[in-house]
Design a protein around this motif. Structure first.
Motif, PDB file in Angstrom:
ATOM      1  N   LYS A 282       6.085 -14.309  15.306  1.00 24.94           N
ATOM      2  CA  LYS A 282       6.142 -12.893  14.937  1.00 24.94           C
ATOM      3  C   LYS A 282       6.144 -11.971  16.160  1.00 24.94           C
ATOM      4  O   LYS A 282       5.528 -10.905  16.162  1.00 24.94           O
ATOM      5  CB  LYS A 282       4.977 -12.536  14.006  1.00 24.94           C
ATOM      6  CG  LYS A 282       5.024 -13.284  12.673  1.00 24.94           C
ATOM      7  CD  LYS A 282       3.904 -12.878  11.747  1.00 24.94           C
ATOM      8  CE  LYS A 282       3.982 -13.628  10.421  1.00 24.94           C
ATOM      9  NZ  LYS A 282       2.898 -13.244   9.496  1.00 24.94           N
ATOM     10  N   GLN A 283       6.859 -12.420  17.204  1.00 30.96           N
ATOM     11  CA  GLN A 283       7.032 -11.612  18.416  1.00 30.96           C
ATOM     12  C   GLN A 283       8.345 -10.829  18.273  1.00 30.96           C
ATOM     13  O   GLN A 283       9.359 -11.140  18.883  1.00 30.96           O
ATOM     14  CB  GLN A 283       7.049 -12.514  19.656  1.00 30.96           C
ATOM     15  CG  GLN A 283       5.745 -13.260  19.875  1.00 30.96           C
ATOM     16  CD  GLN A 283       5.835 -14.286  20.992  1.00 30.96           C
ATOM     17  OE1 GLN A 283       6.901 -14.851  21.259  1.00 30.96           O
ATOM     18  NE2 GLN A 283       4.720 -14.543  21.650  1.00 30.96           N
ATOM     19  N   PHE A 284       8.316  -9.806  17.438  1.00 29.60           N
ATOM     20  CA  PHE A 284       9.536  -9.125  17.030  1.00 29.60           C
ATOM     21  C   PHE A 284      10.188  -8.341  18.164  1.00 29.60           C
ATOM     22  O   PHE A 284      11.413  -8.170  18.196  1.00 29.60           O
ATOM     23  CB  PHE A 284       9.239  -8.206  15.842  1.00 29.60           C
ATOM     24  CG  PHE A 284       8.772  -8.952  14.627  1.00 29.60           C
ATOM     25  CD1 PHE A 284       9.618  -9.855  14.004  1.00 29.60           C
ATOM     26  CD2 PHE A 284       7.494  -8.768  14.119  1.00 29.60           C
ATOM     27  CE1 PHE A 284       9.200 -10.560  12.883  1.00 29.60           C
ATOM     28  CE2 PHE A 284       7.060  -9.472  13.009  1.00 29.60           C
ATOM     29  CZ  PHE A 284       7.914 -10.366  12.392  1.00 29.60           C
ATOM     30  N   LYS A 285       9.396  -7.875  19.117  1.00 33.37           N
ATOM     31  CA  LYS A 285       9.961  -7.142  20.251  1.00 33.37           C
ATOM     32  C   LYS A 285      10.856  -8.063  21.089  1.00 33.37           C
ATOM     33  O   LYS A 285      11.968  -7.688  21.472  1.00 33.37           O
ATOM     34  CB  LYS A 285       8.833  -6.564  21.110  1.00 33.37           C
ATOM     35  CG  LYS A 285       9.332  -5.689  22.249  1.00 33.37           C
ATOM     36  CD  LYS A 285       8.162  -5.099  23.043  1.00 33.37           C
ATOM     37  CE  LYS A 285       8.692  -4.244  24.199  1.00 33.37           C
ATOM     38  NZ  LYS A 285       7.571  -3.653  24.990  1.00 33.37           N
ATOM     39  N   ILE A 286      10.335  -9.284  21.356  1.00 37.39           N
ATOM     40  CA  ILE A 286      11.118 -10.273  22.111  1.00 37.39           C
ATOM     41  C   ILE A 286      12.349 -10.678  21.318  1.00 37.39           C
ATOM     42  O   ILE A 286      13.448 -10.831  21.871  1.00 37.39           O
ATOM     43  CB  ILE A 286      10.245 -11.508  22.433  1.00 37.39           C
ATOM     44  CG1 ILE A 286       9.119 -11.127  23.390  1.00 37.39           C
ATOM     45  CG2 ILE A 286      11.088 -12.634  23.026  1.00 37.39           C
ATOM     46  CD1 ILE A 286       8.139 -12.247  23.665  1.00 37.39           C
ATOM     47  N   LEU A 287      12.185 -10.838  20.005  1.00 32.57           N
ATOM     48  CA  LEU A 287      13.288 -11.243  19.139  1.00 32.57           C
ATOM     49  C   LEU A 287      14.408 -10.212  19.160  1.00 32.57           C
ATOM     50  O   LEU A 287      15.596 -10.562  19.324  1.00 32.57           O
ATOM     51  CB  LEU A 287      12.774 -11.446  17.710  1.00 32.57           C
ATOM     52  CG  LEU A 287      13.824 -11.844  16.659  1.00 32.57           C
ATOM     53  CD1 LEU A 287      14.417 -13.198  16.986  1.00 32.57           C
ATOM     54  CD2 LEU A 287      13.189 -11.858  15.264  1.00 32.57           C
ATOM     55  N   ILE A 288      14.053  -8.933  19.009  1.00 35.25           N
ATOM     56  CA  ILE A 288      15.060  -7.858  19.005  1.00 35.25           C
ATOM     57  C   ILE A 288      15.781  -7.788  20.356  1.00 35.25           C
ATOM     58  O   ILE A 288      17.001  -7.622  20.420  1.00 35.25           O
ATOM     59  CB  ILE A 288      14.401  -6.501  18.657  1.00 35.25           C
ATOM     60  CG1 ILE A 288      13.909  -6.515  17.210  1.00 35.25           C
ATOM     61  CG2 ILE A 288      15.379  -5.356  18.882  1.00 35.25           C
ATOM     62  CD1 ILE A 288      13.050  -5.315  16.844  1.00 35.25           C
TER      63      ILE A 288
END
Length: 514
Positions: A282-288
């Motif tokens: 749930k590391q959405f910043k890295i994912l985006i």
């Protein structure tokens, strides 16, 4: 979550295992190569008849230095002081000295070269010859390079081999500098070792007098790897634009040498793996960020390739017969013949067939015949033999290609020392072969034994090398010249892994220290 982390770790271990398998296999083949023959040599496809005092001097120098460093504290201190403590001064000086030697070498030699570079050079002054028209109609992959060299020739009002050798030298050295910058971003302490390693390699890399895609693509490969490292180092929105620039560089790489984009596939696969991990954690910043960076890279690459292909299709410098180009399946079927390399009979069959579909059909049929003839175990044996031919030769197939150097060796020439090192029937060609092989073994050893080095970029580089080896096993190979395009990957990984390799050997042979 633990299961997902285990899966991520398992994939990385598989990459490391495959890499170790291929590189240790390559290292074995390099160690048993006939290139290491001292004295008279009668092996097939090996350059030079016999070694001379140069090889003996090389052995004495290396062995003497190792023994001195191991047993004498004073020698060890001097070595450490010159090459490590004062390395920031010594390494750049060494690199500049090597550049100076490169210039002397180019001015002393710059011979006419045969095979593909010869066809490109001939087309700079003759675009109506039927053989050249047929060549570029069949080998359209070399058309962008021809157009670039044509523009250079027009700009300088010169089409000499010397001019294009100088350009090749500059491009190779730019690649070395870019590789060093990439390494400095990852680990500043490795910069001097990067310069040492690459400088030593350049001393036995005469391909700077072969102005062809193998060397001309090097700065582009180094550039897009640098863009990737910068973008990974600073994960900001502004860094995404750097990946966009990387996409343009990848497209340019594709036009010069399509197979040189293999590391891009590795980048994408590693990034996809990272995206899945970021999603699970749930590391959405890295994912985006990762999705945006990869998407922009692919977008700019697609736009640049589309625009570039349109411009190439419009070119009117040389007439190209549409539909005459060879299909990819041809290079796969040819890669199953002989040593897995160039097959003139297959090319003649391609030239006989005007329709693209006929070329595809013929290549598919001959591929099936060759696979059926080999069988499963025969095919595995063939792949083992082909991998040897693809990767073990530290001269990168120097003089192995047909009609390699067209110029003859004049024994009265004042610059005959350089020519004796690299020209056919040169007095010191076997010495060049011998020394180059040991340097190649050293580079392979740094990568092979540096398996304890763990970094995201290391996995990208290892997967790139796996991809390069697999690509050459599937398509036309049969000689190590095709590894030249992947040298930036090899240099960066060998340098970053070096300290881990050295530490491994220090621990293993600690009992020898006095």
């Amino acid at each position: 979550m633990a299961l997902k982390s285990t899966a991520y770790s398992l994939i990385n271990k598989i990459i490391l295992a495959l890499f170790s398998f291929f590189v240790f296999l390559t290292l074995y083949f390099a160690l048993v190569s006939p290139n290491l023959t001292l004295g008279d040599n009668v092996a097939r496809q090996v350059i030079g008849e016999k070694t001379t005092w140069l090889s003996i001097a090389f052995i004495l120098l290396v062995v003497g230095a190792i023994i001195g460093i191991v047993i004498d504290k004073r020698i060890r201190y001097c070595f450490n002081f010159i090459f490590y403590i004062k390395g920031k001064i010594t390494a750049p000086i060494l690199f500049m000295l090597v550049v100076g030697l490169q210039l002397l070498f180019v001015f002393a030699t710059h011979p006419a070269i045969g095979f593909d570079p010869g066809a490109i050079h001939s087309a700079l002054t003759n675009t109506t010859d039927d053989e050249l028209v047929s060549y570029f109609s069949l080998s359209t992959n070399n058309l962008p390079l021809l157009l670039i060299q044509h523009h250079i020739a027009v700009y300088f009002s010169n089409h000499s081999w010397l001019l294009f050798d100088i350009v090749t030298l500059i491009l190779v050295d730019i690649s070395i500098i870019l590789n060093t910058i990439t390494i400095s971003i990852i680990d500043r302490t490795k910069v001097i070792w990067a310069l040492y390693l690459q400088s030593i390699f350049l001393l036995v890399f005469p391909m700077i007098i072969v102005p062809y895609s193998d060397t001309w693509v090097l700065p582009l490969v180094s550039s897009y790897l640098l863009c990737y490292v910068i973008a990974q180092r600073q994960q900001r929105m502004s860094s995404i634009l750097i990946m966009g620039l990387g996409g343009i560089l990848v497209a340019l790489t594709y036009f010069i040498k399509p197979s040189a984009i293999v590391p891009v596939v590795a980048i994408i696969l590693i990034e996809l793996l990272g995206m899945l991990r970021a999603l699970y954690l749930k590391q959405f910043k890295i994912l985006i960020y990762s999705i945006s960076a990869v998407t922009l890279m692919l977008l700019t690459m697609f736009v640049t390739v589309t625009y570039g292909q349109q411009q190439i299709n419009k070119q009117d410098y040389i007439q190209i017969r549409k539909g005459d180009n060879m299909p990819p399946i041809h290079f796969i079927s040819m890669g199953l013949s002989g040593d897995g390399g160039y097959n003139p009979k297959d090319n003649i069959e391609m030239a006989k067939r005007s329709a693209y579909e006929d070329k595809v059909t013929y290549s598919e049929n001959i591929l099936k015949q060759r696979l059926a003839k080999l069988g499963i175990f025969g095919y595995l044996k063939f792949l083992l033999h082909k991998h040897n031919k693809n990767t073990s030769d530290g001269t990168f197939a120097w003089l192995i290609e047909g009609h390699f150097i067209q110029s003859k060796l004049d024994k009265q020439d004042k610059s005959r020392f350089f020519k004796n090192l690299v020209y056919p029937k040169g007095k010191y060609v076997a010495d060049f072969r011998y020394i180059a092989q040991w340097i190649w073994i050293f580079i392979l050893g740094l990568m092979a034994f540096g398996f304890n080095y763990h970094h995201k970029l290391a996995q990208v580089l290892r997967l790139s090398i796996i991809g390069a080896f697999v690509y050459l096993l599937i398509f036309e190979g049969g000689r190590s010249r095709y590894l030249i395009q992947f040298l930036p990957v090899i240099f960066i990984l060998a340098t970053l892994s070096s300290s881990y390799t050295v530490n491994l050997f220090k621990r293993t042979f600690a009992w020898m220290r006095i």
